[in-house]
Design a protein around this motif. Structure first.
Motif, PDB file in Angstrom:
ATOM      1  N   MET A   1      -3.076  -2.200  -7.135  1.00  0.00           N
ATOM      2  CA  MET A   1      -3.898  -3.242  -7.743  1.00  0.00           C
ATOM      3  C   MET A   1      -3.829  -3.124  -9.265  1.00  0.00           C
TER       4      MET A   1
ATOM      5  N   TRP B   1      -5.604  -4.688 -12.928  1.00  0.00           N
ATOM      6  CA  TRP B   1      -6.779  -5.428 -13.426  1.00  0.00           C
ATOM      7  C   TRP B   1      -6.355  -6.667 -14.191  1.00  0.00           C
TER       8      TRP B   1
ATOM      9  N   GLU C   1      -3.926   3.802  -0.280  1.00  0.00           N
ATOM     10  CA  GLU C   1      -4.370   2.954  -1.397  1.00  0.00           C
ATOM     11  C   GLU C   1      -3.503   1.702  -1.510  1.00  0.00           C
ATOM     12  N   ARG C   2      -4.147   0.612  -1.900  1.00  0.00           N
ATOM     13  CA  ARG C   2      -3.429  -0.632  -2.191  1.00  0.00           C
ATOM     14  C   ARG C   2      -3.125  -0.674  -3.686  1.00  0.00           C
TER      15      ARG C   2
ATOM     16  N   THR D   1      -7.056  -7.750  -9.522  1.00  0.00           N
ATOM     17  CA  THR D   1      -8.472  -7.497  -9.303  1.00  0.00           C
ATOM     18  C   THR D   1      -9.225  -7.710 -10.610  1.00  0.00           C
TER      19      THR D   1
ATOM     20  N   LYS E   1     -12.088  -6.217 -11.133  1.00  0.00           N
ATOM     21  CA  LYS E   1     -12.902  -5.011 -11.320  1.00  0.00           C
ATOM     22  C   LYS E   1     -12.012  -3.893 -11.849  1.00  0.00           C
ATOM     23  N   GLU E   2     -12.305  -3.435 -13.060  1.00  0.00           N
ATOM     24  CA  GLU E   2     -11.450  -2.448 -13.709  1.00  0.00           C
ATOM     25  C   GLU E   2     -11.399  -1.133 -12.939  1.00  0.00           C
ATOM     26  N   ASP E   3     -12.508  -0.747 -12.297  1.00  0.00           N
ATOM     27  CA  ASP E   3     -12.515   0.537 -11.591  1.00  0.00           C
ATOM     28  C   ASP E   3     -11.657   0.506 -10.339  1.00  0.00           C
ATOM     29  N   GLU E   4     -11.306  -0.684  -9.825  1.00  0.00           N
ATOM     30  CA  GLU E   4     -10.438  -0.790  -8.649  1.00  0.00           C
ATOM     31  C   GLU E   4      -8.957  -0.689  -9.024  1.00  0.00           C
ATOM     32  N   SER E   5      -8.645  -0.939 -10.274  1.00  0.00           N
ATOM     33  CA  SER E   5      -7.245  -0.981 -10.701  1.00  0.00           C
ATOM     34  C   SER E   5      -6.638   0.420 -10.722  1.00  0.00           C
ATOM     35  N   ASN E   6      -5.412   0.543 -10.202  1.00  0.00           N
ATOM     36  CA  ASN E   6      -4.694   1.814 -10.259  1.00  0.00           C
ATOM     37  C   ASN E   6      -3.314   1.665 -10.910  1.00  0.00           C
TER      38      ASN E   6
ATOM     39  N   GLN F   1       0.817  -1.201   0.000  1.00  0.00           N
ATOM     40  CA  GLN F   1       0.000   0.000   0.000  1.00  0.00           C
ATOM     41  C   GLN F   1       0.858   1.260   0.000  1.00  0.00           C
TER      42      GLN F   1
END
Length: 699
Positions: free
Chosen positions: A665, A667, A662-663, A627, A629-634, A553
């Motif tokens: 992640m 996608w 933030e962690r 992940t 979920k694409e919206d979680e990816s950073n 993180q």
């Protein structure tokens, strides 16, 4: 006759004014030359017009296209205004070129009286040849203009009066003065490209090969480095349909053209031109395969003859696609590919020694043999092709054809091998096997019988592996074999043993595993370079939570694209097949033969006491969470390479600004596993207790 100074100056200005605008430049030059009497408009009968050596980059006319054009004109009708004929006054050097075109076509282009030629074409070549074939009434398959298998001038007159008139009286050409051609030789290929760009006849891929080769030779002759960008610009001025394939075509030219003379290109173009319509195109993807040079094949040479054989196969058969062509670089059949390439070269030497390889019959036989050797090597059988069981059979068939064509006793070193194979087949078909009787000392009682069973009876031709010395078995006496070599007789002992010779070929440095290990070492060095290039100056903004779960993180904000993580590791794995359970794949030039993966080698400090940092190892790259979920990816993937452009690595970077807490992640598409459906089954009923209905069981 020297050209006037004002013509020289005017042409130089036009040629250098806008060289990138091909059509405009050529049209301006033609108008200027016409205005100054250097271009004459005249109607010429077809038999008085030949083809200029610059036509279609030296390819001349395609017999298949000419016959197809006759049928097309027969269907839609002849229109004089649709013909844009441009020619040059004939010179003696042009006459032999036209004779060779007709000879190479083996009758498909009729005959030519070179001394009757008045001009040679740069544009309108196929159209004029269509008229030549009608006048000469050559053989032609089908159509409304054919009688008894040949074109009929009388049928043409009945079918299309305008077509008949063009064939008998000729068409109108703009004929350049021969002094113009001598003064500006580069103008001639520009004119033929101008004709192609004006949508007369689209340029074929093999024509583009010849053009790229000519441009390279011209640029190289100037000295200094040759610029592909400049060659590409000049090659694409006519806007050919094969523009996307030019990089691969250029690579093929460099690897397999046959040097500055381009003999192999000319040979392949001639073969394909005689047997295939120019409408047949291979495409950029297939040319990339044909020009490819995979890892491990460099020691085998350029395999130029084999590559050209594959080009011939690809044009001749639609069955020979990208997947089939890729087989030539398979490590499983590498030996067969190298053998076939060597045999093609040997058969060419044999043909040159006993015949003229440029004659149509020998030339076609040689090209077809190349195709059969190549298809046998890659284990792809073409329709209607004779089923061969060995390279020897293919080569010996070529020798038989050569003997028939030349009437000479052409030697065949493959004939003895065929006889041995036939005897081996007879031996295999014999259902009765015999015991090998031994003497008390363990030697054979009947060594001659043993040799015969092994396929070496008395009279057999044999060859020693070490120096390729050939001999004939004349007699077997006890444990010795008597052989004759060049009139002398020698004895060879019979021993059943296995001996490896030419040990250098088995050296570790020659093995595939060794080469793969070298690539793995290069990968490690490249990772070191990448880790230095993308420094760990943002690692202070990260922390790794170990318990209760491992989480990477952010503890300080990080701006977009400022955090770049390379997959640095000491564990580089290569696999010849399959994929490891976990690992990051590296792109290499090994294609599908061998895959290289990076595995995490993390070792973190223990709970009791901190360990020496030198004993630990950690790379954040392998701890970034996945992940679905694409919206979680950073984080996002981008590819990079170091000094070696053949190695490409997937690196990670933050796709947006990262905030504290933030962690990290990335996608990854979730792959749903197929679940085998369960069949519904009815539970078996319990029997009721004696004495009445069953009571409900309480909890």
């Amino acid at each position: 006759m020297a050209l006037p100074r004002h013509v020289l100056d005017g042409m130089q200005e036009l040629l250098h004014k806008e060289p990138e605008k091909l059509v405009k430049t050529v049209q301006s030059c033609l108008d200027f030359l016409t205005e100054h009497g250097m271009v004459t408009t005249m109607k010429l009968p077809p038999l008085a017009v030949g083809v200029h050596p610059s036509n279609r980059d030296g390819c001349g006319v395609n017999p298949s296209d000419v016959h197809e054009l006759i049928d097309n004109i027969s269907g839609v009708g002849w229109v004089d205004s649709k013909v844009n004929g441009i020619a040059v006054e004939v010179e003696d050097s042009h006459r032999n070129f036209n004779q060779q075109i007709c000879l190479a076509a083996a009758g498909a282009l009729g005959t030519v009286d070179s001394m009757a030629l008045k001009a040679v074409t740069l544009c309108g070549s196929h159209t004029n040849y269509a008229l030549r074939l009608i006048v000469q009434e050559v053989a032609h398959e089908g159509g409304a203009l054919t009688q008894d298998g040949k074109l009929s001038l009388s049928l043409v007159q009945k079918h299309d009066q305008a077509f008949y008139k063009a064939a008998t009286t000729g068409i109108t050409f703009k004929v350049l003065n021969k002094e113009v051609a001598r003064q500006w030789p580069d103008l001639l290929p520009m004119i033929q490209q101008y004709g192609n760009a004006s949508l007369q006849k689209q340029e074929h891929e093999l024509q583009m090969l010849c053009r790229l080769h000519a441009l390279y030779v011209a640029e190289h002759a100037k000295g200094g480095a040759v610029s592909f960008a400049e060659i590409k610009r000049k090659a694409l001025q006519s806007r050919p349909p094969c523009a996307a394939a030019v990089p691969a075509l250029y690579s093929f030219v460099l690897k397999a053209s046959g040097g500055s003379t381009g003999e192999l290109l000319k040979e392949t173009e001639r073969f394909v031109r005689q047997r295939c319509s120019s409408a047949r195109s291979l495409g950029a993807d297939l040319w990339e395969v044909l020009a490819h040079e995979p890892k491990g094949f460099a020691s085998s040479g350029s395999l130029a003859l084999f590559r050209h054989a594959m080009v011939k196969l690809a044009y001749s058969s639609k069955k020979m696609g990208k997947a089939e062509c890729k087989k030539m670089f398979s490590h499983d059949i590498k030996r067969d590919v190298v053998t076939a390439d060597a045999l093609m070269n040997e058969l060419r030497s044999l043909a040159r020694h006993h015949a003229d390889p440029s004659t149509p019959q020998v030339f076609i036989a040689q090209g077809l043999t190349d195709q059969m050797l190549a298809s046998f090597a890659i284990k792809v059988r073409l329709p209607d092709e004779k089923l061969y069981e060995s390279f020897d059979e293919i080569c010996h068939d070529f020798v038989l054809v050569l003997r028939h064509m030349t009437g000479q006793p052409v030697p065949s070193r493959w004939e003895a091998g065929l006889k041995e194979e036939e005897k081996a087949k007879v031996k295999e078909s014999d259902s009765q096997a015999s015991l090998r009787e031994l003497k008390e000392d363990g030697t054979f009682k009947d060594p001659a019988k043993v040799l015969a069973e092994m396929g070496f009876p008395v009279g057999s031709h044999i060859r020693r592996k070490s120096d390729k010395t050939e001999a004939v078995i004349t007699e077997v006496v006890e444990d010795n074999v008597k052989v004759s070599i060049d009139g002398g007789f020698f004895k060879v002992s019979i021993k059943e043993s296995t001996v490896l010779q030419d040990l250098a070929q088995y050296a570790t440095s020659q093995s595939w595993n060794y080469e793969a290990s070298l690539t793995a070492a290069k990968i490690t060095l490249e990772l070191e370079d990448l880790s230095k290039k993308y420094k760990q100056d943002q690692w202070h903004a990260l922390e790794l939570q170990l318990k209760p779960g491992k989480v990477l993180q952010v503890v300080q904000p990080i701006q977009k694209h400022k955090l770049i993580l390379a997959p640095t590791t000491s564990k580089v794995m290569f696999k010849w097949e399959g994929v490891p359970a976990a690992g990051v794949k590296v792109e290499t030039d090994w294609e599908d033969a061998c895959s290289f993966f990076l595995l995490a080698d993390s070792k973190l400090p223990g709970d009791d006491e901190p360990e020496d940092p030198k004993d630990c190892s950690f790379c954040p790259y392998f701890s970034v969470e996945k992940t679905s979920k694409e919206d979680e990816s950073n984080m996002e993937v981008f590819w990079a390479h170091g000094r070696d452009s053949t190695l490409r690595f997937p690196l990670l970077r933050n796709a947006r600004k990262l905030e504290t807490g933030e962690r990290l992640m990335i996608w990854q598409e979730k792959v749903s596993q197929a679940v085998e459906p369960l069949a519904a089954a009815s539970p078996a009923k319990r029997p009721a207790p004696e004495g009445g209905r069953a009571k409900k069981r309480s909890k």
